[in-house]
Scaffold this active site. Structure first.
Site, mmCIF file in Angstrom:
data_model
loop_
_atom_site.group_PDB
_atom_site.id
_atom_site.type_symbol
_atom_site.label_atom_id
_atom_site.label_comp_id
_atom_site.label_asym_id
_atom_site.label_seq_id
_atom_site.Cartn_x
_atom_site.Cartn_y
_atom_site.Cartn_z
ATOM 1 N N ASP A 174 -2.614 1.612 -0.653
ATOM 2 C CA ASP A 174 -2.331 1.442 0.770
ATOM 3 C C ASP A 174 -1.038 0.697 1.036
ATOM 4 O O ASP A 174 -0.343 0.953 2.018
ATOM 5 C CB ASP A 174 -3.486 0.693 1.446
ATOM 6 C CG ASP A 174 -3.614 -0.740 0.936
ATOM 7 O OD1 ASP A 174 -3.736 -0.914 -0.290
ATOM 8 O OD2 ASP A 174 -3.611 -1.675 1.763
ATOM 9 N N ASP A 204 -0.516 -3.537 -3.042
ATOM 10 C CA ASP A 204 -1.521 -3.757 -4.080
ATOM 11 C C ASP A 204 -1.787 -2.452 -4.820
ATOM 12 O O ASP A 204 -1.031 -1.495 -4.722
ATOM 13 C CB ASP A 204 -2.812 -4.300 -3.447
ATOM 14 C CG ASP A 204 -3.286 -3.427 -2.291
ATOM 15 O OD1 ASP A 204 -3.062 -2.199 -2.343
ATOM 16 O OD2 ASP A 204 -3.877 -3.959 -1.336
ATOM 17 N N TYR A 211 -10.086 -3.891 5.087
ATOM 18 C CA TYR A 211 -10.017 -2.864 6.127
ATOM 19 C C TYR A 211 -11.357 -2.756 6.834
ATOM 20 O O TYR A 211 -12.053 -1.747 6.739
ATOM 21 C CB TYR A 211 -9.585 -1.517 5.526
ATOM 22 C CG TYR A 211 -8.137 -1.499 5.122
ATOM 23 C CD1 TYR A 211 -7.135 -1.285 6.069
ATOM 24 C CD2 TYR A 211 -7.755 -1.737 3.801
ATOM 25 C CE1 TYR A 211 -5.795 -1.299 5.713
ATOM 26 C CE2 TYR A 211 -6.417 -1.741 3.432
ATOM 27 C CZ TYR A 211 -5.451 -1.519 4.391
ATOM 28 O OH TYR A 211 -4.116 -1.534 4.046
ATOM 29 N N GLU A 269 5.264 -7.065 3.305
ATOM 30 C CA GLU A 269 4.476 -6.016 2.666
ATOM 31 C C GLU A 269 4.676 -4.708 3.413
ATOM 32 O O GLU A 269 4.728 -4.676 4.648
ATOM 33 C CB GLU A 269 2.993 -6.368 2.614
ATOM 34 C CG GLU A 269 2.188 -5.414 1.761
ATOM 35 C CD GLU A 269 0.798 -5.947 1.416
ATOM 36 O OE1 GLU A 269 0.198 -5.468 0.443
ATOM 37 O OE2 GLU A 269 0.314 -6.847 2.138
#
Length: 452
Positions: free
Chosen positions: A12, A15, A164, A414
């Protein structure tokens, strides 16, 4: 032990976990962008890359859907992953896979994956009809599964909850999936579902000022508006009236972005003019809003209509102008003079919070990087990343337009797949307008629209 091939798909963000819900949303938005702006993407010479990117995701979803009522929704878990900083080639973290089924339902991720595959089936309908049919078959099964066995996915897949969680519940995803299936199949049963459940699931009731991988209502409402605008004259009265309710909520969202609502329901702006929802990864809301503004602008222009807001009516060009202002901000027209699209322009983030980008390439150095070793050797470095994550959109600046390009600042540095996905269609549209010399479309509108 059950063996399932789950090779493929996308991590995603920075990571190395495959989270099914944001991955599916990424593919839905990429597909919508190609559906709306495929010719413009082709004119830019990028249609092949766009289709490859979508297919890499849908190929994975086909593998993950191993039974009509089984969908593998996650590989790895965020807790063990965040203890390590390693290249994908060196991973020592858990690769345990998690699924939803009839006993452990997950209507959000089943619905979003159905939406992604239905939208992608439209994209591949001409170039690969067999694959398109296969995607549609899976999409219909997944929607039926998610609707029959209703339940929140983060209760069945507990490891997803800290990363999430489903804040909005599953109603928006089920409506979203049904509407995409109606567009892909033309079957009235899916439209009936959208109409009959409009208030029960919130689609025609919720007035929302954000759009994201979790909260789909604004996207659903804009897609419903597209149907109403394009085919309103051919719809049953019952369907038309209910779709008008969806459109009114879509207009609330768009008016909130344009600073034209009353009662404090407008989206905030930074001093530099960026739409601002929240500090953590704000760019996801900006790129999503930019896409919906661009698409709705086209719907209005083609039907010679206006957007009616509490504080005045606006033409299609004014929606497009705001979308362009957000794209320009992302590409460097901002107080810090930095492009938040990595790899674009003379100045962009060089310390993106991303394991593979921040570590030496395996091709250059095959020496194993241990779990904790990566933090010492690569994460903590002050130098720029050795690999440029071209095309990634990072989280972006704070409410005062300030951005700190440091690797540990994950809320800002990120990058996420669902940040970039909505921007593809927007940039294709704007690039084509620039190529065609339609500067009057991009410039000569009321500048007050982009100010607070």
């Amino acid at each position: 032990m059950l063996q399932v091939d789950l090779v493929g798909g996308y991590y995603d963000a920075g990571d190395q976990v495959k989270f099914g819900l944001p991955m599916a949303f990424t593919i839905t938005m990429l597909s919508w962008g190609v559906m709306e702006y495929g010719q413009k993407i082709q004119a830019a010479g990028e249609i092949g890359h766009a289709l490859e990117t979508i297919k890499w995701g849908t190929d994975y979803f086909i593998k993950a859907h191993t039974h009509p009522n089984v969908l593998w929704t996650q590989v790895g878990d965020g807790d063990t992953d965040h203890y390590c900083w390693q290249r994908p080639e060196d991973m020592t973290t858990s690769r345990q896979a998690y699924k939803i089924d009839a006993q452990n339902p997950g209507s959000e991720v089943a619905g979003e994956t159905a939406a992604a595959m239905a939208a992608a089936s439209i994209v591949f309908r001409t170039s690969n009809p067999h694959y398109s049919h296969l995607l549609l078959h899976h999409a219909q099964q997944l929607f039926a599964f998610g609707d029959k066995y209703r339940g929140r996915y983060d209760r069945s897949v507990g490891v997803a909850k800290n990363y999430y969680p489903s804040v909005s519940g599953y109603g928006d995803e089920l409506l979203w999936a049904a509407l995409w299936l109606h567009r892909a199949t033309g079957k009235e049963e899916y439209l009936e579902y959208v109409v009959d459940n409009a208030f029960r699931f919130g689609g025609a009731a919720w007035a929302i000022s954000e759009f994201s991988w979790d909260i789909k209502y604004a996207g659903l409402q804009v897609l419903a508006s597209k149907l109403l605008i394009e085919e309103g004259g051919n719809l049953q009265e019952k369907h038309r009236r209910r779709l008008e309710k969806y459109r009114s909520k879509a207009e609330h969202y768009l008016c909130s972005c344009l600073n034209k609502n009353n009662n404090g329901s407008n989206v905030r702006r930074t001093p530099g003019g960026l739409l601002y929802v929240r500090h953590w990864n704000n760019m996801q809301y900006v790129t999503g809003a930019s896409f919906l503004l661009t698409a709705f602008s086209d719907y209005l222009a083609k039907s010679n209509q206006e957007l009616h807001c509490p504080r005045g009516s606006l033409g299609s060009q004014e929606l497009l102008f705001l979308a362009k202002s957000q794209a320009d901000y992302i590409l460097g027209a901002n107080p810090m003079g930095i492009s938040y699209l990595v790899g674009f322009g003379p100045k962009f983030p060089t310390r993106v919070h991303h394991r593979a980008a921040s570590s030496v390439s395996y091709k250059e150095d095959k020496a194993f990087i241990g779990c904790a070793q990566g933090f010492d050797k690569w994460f903590g470095r002050q130098k720029a990343n050795p690999n440029v994550l071209v095309g990634a959109v990072v989280g972006g600046p704070d409410a005062k337009d300030v951005f700190r390009d440091v690797r540990w600042n994950y809320m800002q540095t990120e990058a996420c797949t669902y940040n970039t996905a909505p921007l593809v269609g927007v940039l294709a549209k704007l690039a084509r307008l620039e190529t065609e010399g339609q500067q009057q479309v991009l410039e000569g509108v009321n500048p007050s629209i982009s100010s607070c």
